[in-house]
Write a protein that holds these residues in place. Structure first.
Motif, short mmCIF file in Angstrom:
data_model
loop_
_atom_site.label_atom_id
_atom_site.label_comp_id
_atom_site.label_asym_id
_atom_site.label_seq_id
_atom_site.Cartn_x
_atom_site.Cartn_y
_atom_site.Cartn_z
N GLY A 138 0.81 -1.21 0.00
CA GLY A 138 0.00 0.00 0.00
C GLY A 138 0.85 1.26 0.00
O GLY A 138 1.79 1.40 -0.77
N THR A 139 0.53 2.18 0.89
CA THR A 139 1.26 3.44 0.97
C THR A 139 2.48 3.37 1.88
O THR A 139 3.11 4.38 2.16
CB THR A 139 0.34 4.57 1.47
OG1 THR A 139 -0.14 4.24 2.79
CG2 THR A 139 -0.84 4.79 0.54
N GLY A 140 2.81 2.17 2.35
CA GLY A 140 4.06 2.00 3.08
C GLY A 140 3.97 2.07 4.59
O GLY A 140 4.98 2.26 5.26
N LEU A 141 2.79 1.86 5.16
CA LEU A 141 2.64 1.99 6.61
C LEU A 141 3.39 0.90 7.36
O LEU A 141 4.03 1.17 8.38
CB LEU A 141 1.15 1.97 6.98
CG LEU A 141 0.31 3.09 6.36
CD1 LEU A 141 -1.16 2.92 6.73
CD2 LEU A 141 0.82 4.45 6.82
N CYS A 142 3.34 -0.34 6.88
CA CYS A 142 4.07 -1.40 7.56
C CYS A 142 5.57 -1.27 7.30
O CYS A 142 6.38 -1.52 8.19
CB CYS A 142 3.56 -2.77 7.10
SG CYS A 142 4.15 -4.14 8.12
#
Length: 206
Positions: free
Chosen positions: A63-67
């Protein structure tokens, strides 16, 4: 935000997924993750660290890099990102979190070799309208013997899709899980109390 979440849970095909996240990518962090106090990515990253996970690690459905950002906060690198949505990855790329990013479909075959990574993580991808237990063999394929995969599975999705049987059918894998909240204390709405199971799969060395 609530409409977007309900739409995500109701997706039927990869094309539907691509269309939704193309439109949601630019507002996802502020209108969803911050608004809902989305703590699941950190739960996944911490479980990966606590399980002895190291780099190189692949973030599946990044996704947008949260993890990926959570992994970096915990000192784990290098991190590779893959997602079905090119637009979500473009947002992630702007954060300078990942060493490599590429589009990929877990329900097909990722363009990486067997055992490329020491481990894998996935937050928010194994859920309603997205990916089911049929993708678990592909997750395991890309990590080395002795490596671990830590993935979140929406608790209701776990029951609906028969994860217990799918996990039992995996060979050469040790599986454990724990249940955590998807959202923090500041969350609100119909899904505020939703739970996820953090599934850890460890490949045997032999």
């Amino acid at each position: 935000m609530a409409q977007d979440l309900e739409a995500a849970y109701g997706l039927d095909t990869p094309d539907d997924n691509i269309a939704l996240y193309r439109d949601w990518a630019r507002t996802y962090d502020a209108a969803f993750a911050e608004d809902m106090d989305y703590v699941l990515p950190m739960h996944v990253a911490e479980a990966y660290r606590d399980g002895g996970g190291t780099g190189p690690v692949i973030d599946l459905g990044a996704g947008t890099g949260l993890c990926g950002a959570a992994l970096r906060t915990l000192g784990i690198s290098p991190v590779t990102a893959t997602d079905l949505s090119e637009e979500m990855l473009q947002v992630a790329e702007g954060k300078a979190i990942y060493d490599r990013l590429f589009t990929g479909n877990l329900l097909d075959r990722l363009p990486v070799g067997d055992g490329t990574f020491a481990g894998a993580v996935s937050s928010g991808t194994f859920t309603h309208g997205h990916v089911g237990p049929e993708a678990l063999p592909e997750v395991l394929r890309v990590i080395r013997p002795g490596g671990i995969a830590v993935i979140s599975v929406n608790a209701a999705h776990w029951s609906d899709k028969g994860y217990d049987a799918a996990i039992a059918a995996l060979e050469g894998v040790e599986a454990t899980w724990k249940e955590v909240p998807i959202y923090g204390a500041a969350s609100k709405g119909a899904h505020a109390k939703d739970l996820s199971r953090i599934l850890t799969l460890k490949r045997s060395v032999g």
